[in-house]
Design a protein around this motif. Structure first.
Motif, PDB file in Angstrom:
ATOM      1  N   LYS A 109     112.978  38.105   6.855  1.00  0.00           N
ATOM      2  CA  LYS A 109     114.078  37.151   6.787  1.00  0.00           C
ATOM      3  C   LYS A 109     115.175  37.471   7.795  1.00  0.00           C
ATOM      4  CE  LYS A 109     117.112  34.938   3.392  1.00  0.00           C
ATOM      5  NZ  LYS A 109     117.463  34.868   1.960  1.00  0.00           N
ATOM      6  N   TYR A 110     115.429  38.764   7.992  1.00  0.00           N
ATOM      7  CA  TYR A 110     116.531  39.177   8.853  1.00  0.00           C
ATOM      8  C   TYR A 110     116.022  39.931  10.074  1.00  0.00           C
ATOM      9  CZ  TYR A 110     119.099  38.157   4.575  1.00  0.00           C
ATOM     10  OH  TYR A 110     119.602  37.539   3.454  1.00  0.00           O
ATOM     11  N   THR A 111     116.604  39.637  11.213  1.00  0.00           N
ATOM     12  CA  THR A 111     116.295  40.368  12.438  1.00  0.00           C
ATOM     13  C   THR A 111     117.515  41.161  12.867  1.00  0.00           C
ATOM     14  OG1 THR A 111     116.934  38.445  13.763  1.00  0.00           O
ATOM     15  CG2 THR A 111     114.592  38.676  13.204  1.00  0.00           C
ATOM     16  N   GLU A 112     117.353  42.021  13.865  1.00  0.00           N
ATOM     17  CA  GLU A 112     118.404  42.954  14.250  1.00  0.00           C
ATOM     18  C   GLU A 112     119.435  42.318  15.171  1.00  0.00           C
ATOM     19  OE1 GLU A 112     116.542  46.561  15.642  1.00  0.00           O
ATOM     20  OE2 GLU A 112     115.173  46.607  13.932  1.00  0.00           O
TER      21      GLU A 112
ATOM     22  N   TYR B 196     121.807  50.765  16.171  1.00  0.00           N
ATOM     23  CA  TYR B 196     121.383  51.423  14.939  1.00  0.00           C
ATOM     24  C   TYR B 196     122.022  50.782  13.715  1.00  0.00           C
ATOM     25  CZ  TYR B 196     118.581  55.163  16.929  1.00  0.00           C
ATOM     26  OH  TYR B 196     117.582  55.860  17.547  1.00  0.00           O
ATOM     27  N   ARG B 197     123.255  50.337  13.864  1.00  0.00           N
ATOM     28  CA  ARG B 197     123.891  49.653  12.735  1.00  0.00           C
ATOM     29  C   ARG B 197     123.143  48.364  12.404  1.00  0.00           C
ATOM     30  NH1 ARG B 197     129.839  49.236  14.871  1.00  0.00           N
ATOM     31  NH2 ARG B 197     129.163  50.363  16.726  1.00  0.00           N
ATOM     32  N   LYS B 198     122.749  47.626  13.425  1.00  0.00           N
ATOM     33  CA  LYS B 198     121.967  46.405  13.206  1.00  0.00           C
ATOM     34  C   LYS B 198     120.607  46.738  12.582  1.00  0.00           C
ATOM     35  CE  LYS B 198     123.886  43.860  17.162  1.00  0.00           C
ATOM     36  NZ  LYS B 198     123.564  43.339  18.515  1.00  0.00           N
ATOM     37  N   LYS B 199     120.002  47.808  13.081  1.00  0.00           N
ATOM     38  CA  LYS B 199     118.685  48.217  12.602  1.00  0.00           C
ATOM     39  C   LYS B 199     118.740  48.545  11.112  1.00  0.00           C
ATOM     40  CE  LYS B 199     115.129  51.730  13.635  1.00  0.00           C
ATOM     41  NZ  LYS B 199     114.041  50.845  14.115  1.00  0.00           N
ATOM     42  N   PHE B 200     119.766  49.298  10.704  1.00  0.00           N
ATOM     43  CA  PHE B 200     119.902  49.623   9.289  1.00  0.00           C
ATOM     44  C   PHE B 200     120.100  48.366   8.453  1.00  0.00           C
ATOM     45  CE2 PHE B 200     123.053  49.693   5.925  1.00  0.00           C
ATOM     46  CZ  PHE B 200     122.267  50.266   4.927  1.00  0.00           C
ATOM     47  N   CYS B 201     121.042  47.517   8.861  1.00  0.00           N
ATOM     48  CA  CYS B 201     121.355  46.316   8.075  1.00  0.00           C
ATOM     49  C   CYS B 201     120.112  45.447   7.895  1.00  0.00           C
ATOM     50  CB  CYS B 201     122.471  45.510   8.746  1.00  0.00           C
ATOM     51  SG  CYS B 201     124.096  46.295   8.662  1.00  0.00           S
ATOM     52  N   ALA B 202     119.363  45.261   8.975  1.00  0.00           N
ATOM     53  CA  ALA B 202     118.158  44.436   8.901  1.00  0.00           C
ATOM     54  C   ALA B 202     117.140  45.057   7.941  1.00  0.00           C
ATOM     55  CB  ALA B 202     117.553  44.255  10.286  1.00  0.00           C
ATOM     56  N   TYR B 203     116.965  46.371   8.033  1.00  0.00           N
ATOM     57  CA  TYR B 203     115.985  47.024   7.161  1.00  0.00           C
ATOM     58  C   TYR B 203     116.388  46.887   5.692  1.00  0.00           C
ATOM     59  CZ  TYR B 203     112.703  50.299   5.184  1.00  0.00           C
ATOM     60  OH  TYR B 203     111.697  50.841   4.421  1.00  0.00           O
ATOM     61  N   TYR B 204     117.632  47.202   5.394  1.00  0.00           N
ATOM     62  CA  TYR B 204     118.108  47.159   4.006  1.00  0.00           C
ATOM     63  C   TYR B 204     118.033  45.748   3.433  1.00  0.00           C
ATOM     64  CZ  TYR B 204     121.436  47.799   0.091  1.00  0.00           C
ATOM     65  OH  TYR B 204     122.051  47.844  -1.140  1.00  0.00           O
ATOM     66  N   LEU B 205     118.487  44.780   4.193  1.00  0.00           N
ATOM     67  CA  LEU B 205     118.510  43.409   3.684  1.00  0.00           C
ATOM     68  C   LEU B 205     117.102  42.846   3.533  1.00  0.00           C
ATOM     69  CD1 LEU B 205     121.605  41.931   5.559  1.00  0.00           C
ATOM     70  CD2 LEU B 205     121.480  42.948   3.279  1.00  0.00           C
ATOM     71  N   ASN B 206     116.204  43.210   4.418  1.00  0.00           N
ATOM     72  CA  ASN B 206     114.821  42.758   4.275  1.00  0.00           C
ATOM     73  C   ASN B 206     114.151  43.407   3.069  1.00  0.00           C
ATOM     74  OD1 ASN B 206     114.404  40.822   6.356  1.00  0.00           O
ATOM     75  ND2 ASN B 206     114.354  42.458   7.874  1.00  0.00           N
ATOM     76  N   GLN B 207     114.425  44.693   2.854  1.00  0.00           N
ATOM     77  CA  GLN B 207     113.879  45.355   1.669  1.00  0.00           C
ATOM     78  C   GLN B 207     114.425  44.716   0.400  1.00  0.00           C
ATOM     79  OE1 GLN B 207     111.347  46.846   3.414  1.00  0.00           O
ATOM     80  NE2 GLN B 207     111.451  48.288   1.706  1.00  0.00           N
ATOM     81  N   ALA B 208     115.722  44.446   0.390  1.00  0.00           N
ATOM     82  CA  ALA B 208     116.331  43.824  -0.783  1.00  0.00           C
ATOM     83  C   ALA B 208     115.762  42.437  -1.036  1.00  0.00           C
ATOM     84  CB  ALA B 208     117.849  43.747  -0.595  1.00  0.00           C
ATOM     85  N   ASP B 209     115.473  41.725   0.040  1.00  0.00           N
ATOM     86  CA  ASP B 209     114.848  40.408  -0.092  1.00  0.00           C
ATOM     87  C   ASP B 209     113.477  40.537  -0.756  1.00  0.00           C
ATOM     88  OD1 ASP B 209     114.931  37.522   0.483  1.00  0.00           O
ATOM     89  OD2 ASP B 209     113.271  37.955   1.846  1.00  0.00           O
ATOM     90  N   ASP B 210     112.736  41.573  -0.379  1.00  0.00           N
ATOM     91  CA  ASP B 210     111.441  41.824  -1.009  1.00  0.00           C
ATOM     92  C   ASP B 210     111.601  42.184  -2.485  1.00  0.00           C
ATOM     93  OD1 ASP B 210     110.139  41.314   1.353  1.00  0.00           O
ATOM     94  OD2 ASP B 210     109.843  43.418   1.878  1.00  0.00           O
ATOM     95  N   TRP B 211     112.674  42.917  -2.818  1.00  0.00           N
ATOM     96  CA  TRP B 211     112.914  43.293  -4.209  1.00  0.00           C
ATOM     97  C   TRP B 211     113.415  42.116  -5.042  1.00  0.00           C
ATOM     98  CZ3 TRP B 211     116.868  47.486  -2.391  1.00  0.00           C
ATOM     99  CH2 TRP B 211     116.217  48.498  -1.684  1.00  0.00           C
TER     100      TRP B 211
ATOM    101  N   ASP C  12     133.710  48.184  11.545  1.00  0.00           N
ATOM    102  CA  ASP C  12     132.440  48.746  11.987  1.00  0.00           C
ATOM    103  C   ASP C  12     131.243  47.819  11.811  1.00  0.00           C
ATOM    104  OD1 ASP C  12     133.968  50.948  12.521  1.00  0.00           O
ATOM    105  OD2 ASP C  12     133.424  52.011  10.694  1.00  0.00           O
ATOM    106  N   LEU C  13     131.374  46.810  10.947  1.00  0.00           N
ATOM    107  CA  LEU C  13     130.342  45.792  10.765  1.00  0.00           C
ATOM    108  C   LEU C  13     131.055  44.457  10.594  1.00  0.00           C
ATOM    109  CD1 LEU C  13     128.075  47.590   8.097  1.00  0.00           C
ATOM    110  CD2 LEU C  13     127.579  47.362  10.540  1.00  0.00           C
ATOM    111  N   PRO C  14     130.447  43.353  11.023  1.00  0.00           N
ATOM    112  CA  PRO C  14     131.084  42.042  10.851  1.00  0.00           C
ATOM    113  C   PRO C  14     131.309  41.721   9.377  1.00  0.00           C
ATOM    114  CG  PRO C  14     129.236  41.907  12.393  1.00  0.00           C
ATOM    115  CD  PRO C  14     129.167  43.260  11.751  1.00  0.00           C
ATOM    116  N   LEU C  15     132.373  40.991   9.098  1.00  0.00           N
ATOM    117  CA  LEU C  15     132.705  40.663   7.711  1.00  0.00           C
ATOM    118  C   LEU C  15     131.806  39.596   7.113  1.00  0.00           C
ATOM    119  CD1 LEU C  15     136.606  40.843   7.594  1.00  0.00           C
ATOM    120  CD2 LEU C  15     134.959  42.331   6.454  1.00  0.00           C
ATOM    121  N   ASP C  16     130.995  38.912   7.914  1.00  0.00           N
ATOM    122  CA  ASP C  16     130.017  38.007   7.320  1.00  0.00           C
ATOM    123  C   ASP C  16     128.717  38.737   6.996  1.00  0.00           C
ATOM    124  OD1 ASP C  16     129.272  38.337   9.942  1.00  0.00           O
ATOM    125  OD2 ASP C  16     129.412  36.217  10.491  1.00  0.00           O
ATOM    126  N   VAL C  17     128.735  40.063   7.177  1.00  0.00           N
ATOM    127  CA  VAL C  17     127.597  40.910   6.815  1.00  0.00           C
ATOM    128  C   VAL C  17     128.008  41.918   5.746  1.00  0.00           C
ATOM    129  CG1 VAL C  17     125.936  42.630   7.689  1.00  0.00           C
ATOM    130  CG2 VAL C  17     126.571  40.670   9.115  1.00  0.00           C
TER     131      VAL C  17
END
Length: 510
Positions: A34-37, A273-288, A300-305
Motif C-alpha cells: 500500500k505504501y511506498t518510500e 531511512y526515515r521513509k524506509k522505516f515508515c513504509a515498512y511499518y505502515l505496510n506491516q500494520a496494513d497487513d495486520w 523530523d517527519l511530515p505531519l501528514d505522516v
C-alpha cells in the motif's frame, strides 16, 4: 518408453510453469504494498486514528541500565566520561568516587547489575490500567544502545544480558490481556558515534551529536567488537542499515506495536531511512489490519505522516491537528535517581486537562528502580489519577475539542521545551476553565475551588451558539443552580467541593 519420456517432459514443463506462476504471484503481492518510500504515498496513512484521539492517556517508563547508578539522570552514560564538565550533578566525579575511573569501570560494567529481579509485567500493566491509561510501553532503547527486548541484532539486549528477560515482550503481552495498546519509544538516533568536535553552546563540549564521546582510553573508543555495538562505534553506513533500521524492523515484526515514538535527533538519520522505516511499518500494520501511529519531535517527519510531540511543554492554544506531550511524573530526571522529587497529583492532572482541552494526548513517564520496582510515591500518584478518572473520565475519554479550549488568566508559555521550567511552575486556580466536548455535551473543568455558593461565569457560552438545557456536577448528586444569559453561563458552586482537583460540569444543549 515414448509415453514415459513425454510424461517426464510434461512434468518438467508443469514444474517450470508452476515456478513462473509462483514468481509472478510473489512479485504481484510485493507490488501491491500500500505504501511506498515517498512522502506522498505515506501521507495516505491516517496519522491520527480515532482510537488514538479517544485514548488521551498513555504511560511509558525510562528504565534501563542507566537506572543502576540512580544518579544525575538518564544521560549518566554520557556525562560519566567528561572530567571537565561540572553540570548534571557532576556525574564524572560521582562515578570516580563510587565506581572508579570510567576507563576501568565503564558503562557496560553496569549491565550485569541491572537485574530487574522485582519486575512483574502483569502487576505493572494492572497499575497502568487502574491509572486510566489506554496505552503503555517501554523506552525500548534510549541513547545508551541497550535494547529492552529479545534482540538478535545486538548482544546488548535484556534477554541476553542484565535481566535476561524479554521486557518488551512481557509488557506487551500483559497490556494486551487488558485490551490496552502498546507504545515502544526509540531514542537511539543519537547512539551512533559521530566524531564531531563542534563546541556545544554554553557547555563547550565536543561530540554534541553523539551520546558517547570518542575519547582515547575510554570504553566508547574500544576496538572490542561487542562493545562497539553498545557504544555505537560503528561506521555510519553499516550502523544505519544494520543497527538503527534493523532494530526498528525487529520490534515491529516481533511485537506489532500500535505506536512507534521517536525522540529528538531523528533528523540526523538520512531521509531515505526515515521513509524506509515508515513504509515498512505502515505496510506491516496494513497487513495486520491495524491503524497505527508514528510520533516524532521537531520537524523530523511530515505531519501528514506523524504526530508531533512536545517534551515537557504543551500548546499555548488549541491545535487543529492532534498532538502529544510527553512529560514525566517527577520534577527532574526521566529515570530513577535517589533524590527524585515527584509532582503532586493535582499538577499532573491540571496539565493533563489542559492538554486534552487543546486536542492533545499525554504520554506520562514513570521512573522504576533498577530492581524493577515502582517507588511508592510514583505509584500513589498513578493510583490517585485512576481514582479521579473513574469519576471524571467521561469528560476526558472519547472527547473532542470544543469551540475554545478554555478561559482564565493562566496562560501557557510559548517556546516549547526551552520553557520547561516555566511550565513546571504553572499553577491553575478556580478562575481557569478548560473545555472538552462530546456530541451535544460540553464538559467544563473549573481548575480549583471557587468557594461555597460562589458564582462561576463561563464567558465562552456568551457567543457560542449553544442553548443550554441542563447542567450537572460530576461526582455530586445535588441539583446545580445555573443561568444562561448574554454574559455567558453562570453556575453557582456547591456548598462543598466534591474533589480537590477540579469541578467538572456536564453541560447539555438542546
Amino acid at each position: 518408453m515414448v509415453c514415459i519420456h513425454l510424461r517426464f517432459v510434461w512434468k518438467s514443463v508443469s514444474f517450470f510453469l508452476l515456478g513462473v506462476l509462483i514468481t509472478v504471484f510473489l512479485v504481484s503481492c510485493a507490488s501491491k504494498s500500500k505504501y511506498t518510500e515517498n512522502w506522498a504515498s505515506l501521507a495516505a496513512h491516517n496519522e491520527a486514528p480515532e482510537w488514538f484521539k479517544d485514548a488521551k492517556l498513555g504511560i511509558y517508563f525510562h528504565w534501563g541500565v542507566y537506572s543502576v547508578p540512580a544518579y544525575g539522570n538518564e544521560w549518566y552514560p554520557r556525562w560519566m566520561h567528561f572530567e571537565d564538565y561540572t553540570g548534571d550533578n557532576n556525574v564524572y566525579e560521582h562515578h570516580l568516587k563510587t565506581y572508579g575511573h570510567p576507563s576501568e569501570f565503564g558503562y557496560h560494567d553496569f549491565v550485569p547489575l541491572f537485574k530487574a529481579e522485582n519486575f512483574d509485567a502483569e502487576e505493572w500493566a494492572e497499575l497502568f490500567k487502574k491509572a486510566g491509561a489506554r496505552f503503555a510501553g517501554p523506552v525500548a532503547e534510549h541513547h545508551d544502545g541497550f535494547s529492552m527486548w529479545a534482540s538478535e541484532i545486538t548482544p546488548w539486549n535484556s534477554m541476553d544480558k542484565g535481566p535476561k528477560r524479554d521486557i518488551t515482550g512481557e509488557i506487551a503481552q500483559a497490556l494486551r490481556k487488558r485490551n490496552m495498546k502498546l507504545i515502544t519509544t526509540f531514542h537511539h538516533a543519537k547512539n551512533l558515534q559521530r566524531h564531531d568536535t563542534t563546541p556545544s553552546g554554553r557547555r563547550n563540549l565536543p561530540y554534541r551529536y553523539s551520546h558517547y564521546p570518542f575519547i582515547d582510553g575510554m570504553p566508547p573508543a574500544s576496538e572490542d567488537a561487542e562493545l562497539k555495538y553498545l557504544y555505537g562505534n560503528i561506521p555510519e553506513d553499516e550502523w544505519l542499515k544494520e543497527v538503527w533500521y534493523e532494530k526498528l524492523k525487529e520490534v515491529v515484526d516481533k511485537y506489532h506495536p500500535d505506536i512507534m515514538w521517536f525522540d529528538s535527533w531523528l533528523d540526523s538519520i538520512p531521509e531515505s531511512y526515515r521513509k524506509k522505516f515508515c513504509a515498512y511499518y505502515l505496510n506491516q500494520a496494513d497487513d495486520w489490519g491495524k491503524d497505527v501511529v508514528i510520533v516524532r519531535k521537531q520537524n523530523d517527519l511530515p505531519l501528514d505522516v506523524s504526530i508531533i510531540d512536545l517534551e515537557k511543554s504543551r500548546m499555548s492554544g488549541m491545535n487543529k491537528r492532534l498532538w502529544m506531550t510527553d512529560d514525566t511524573i517527577s520534577k527532574g530526571s526521566w529515570s530513577y535517581t535517589t533524590n527524585l522529587t515527584i509532582k503532586p497529583t493535582v499538577d499532573v492532572l491540571h496539565s493533563f486537562i489542559d492538554i486534552v482541552s487543546k486536542n492533545g494526548v499525554l504520554l506520562l513517564n514513570i521512573s522504576p528502580k533498577a530492581d524493577g520496582s515502582i517507588p511508592d510515591d510514583q505509584r500513589a500518584v498513578l493510583e490517585e489519577i485512576g481514582r479521579w478518572m473513574k469519576v471524571y473520565g467521561e469528560a476526558i475519554y472519547d472527547t473532542r475539542p470544543w469551540i475554545t479550549y478554555g478561559e482564565g488568566p493562566t496562560k501557557e508559555p510559548e517556546g516549547g521545551f526551552k520553557e520547561k521550567t516555566k511550565f513546571l511552575k504553572l499553577k491553575y486556580s478556580a478562575k481557569d476553565i478548560r473545555y472538552t466536548s462530546k456530541g451535544n455535551t460540553v464538559y467544563a473543568f473549573v481548575m480549583g475551588w471557587p468557594g461555597a455558593g460562589e458564582t462561576i461565569l463561563m464567558k465562552s457560552f456568551a457567543n457560542a451558539g449553544v442553548d443550554v438545557s441542563g447542567v450537572k456536577l460530576l461526582g455530586a448528586t445535588n441539583a446545580v443552580t445555573w443561568n444562561q444569559s448574554t454574559s455567558g453561563l453562570a453556575i453557582k458552586a456547591p456548598s462543598a467541593s466534591p474533589g480537590d482537583i477540579a469541578l467538572v460540569y456536564k453541560i447539555e444543549s438542546k
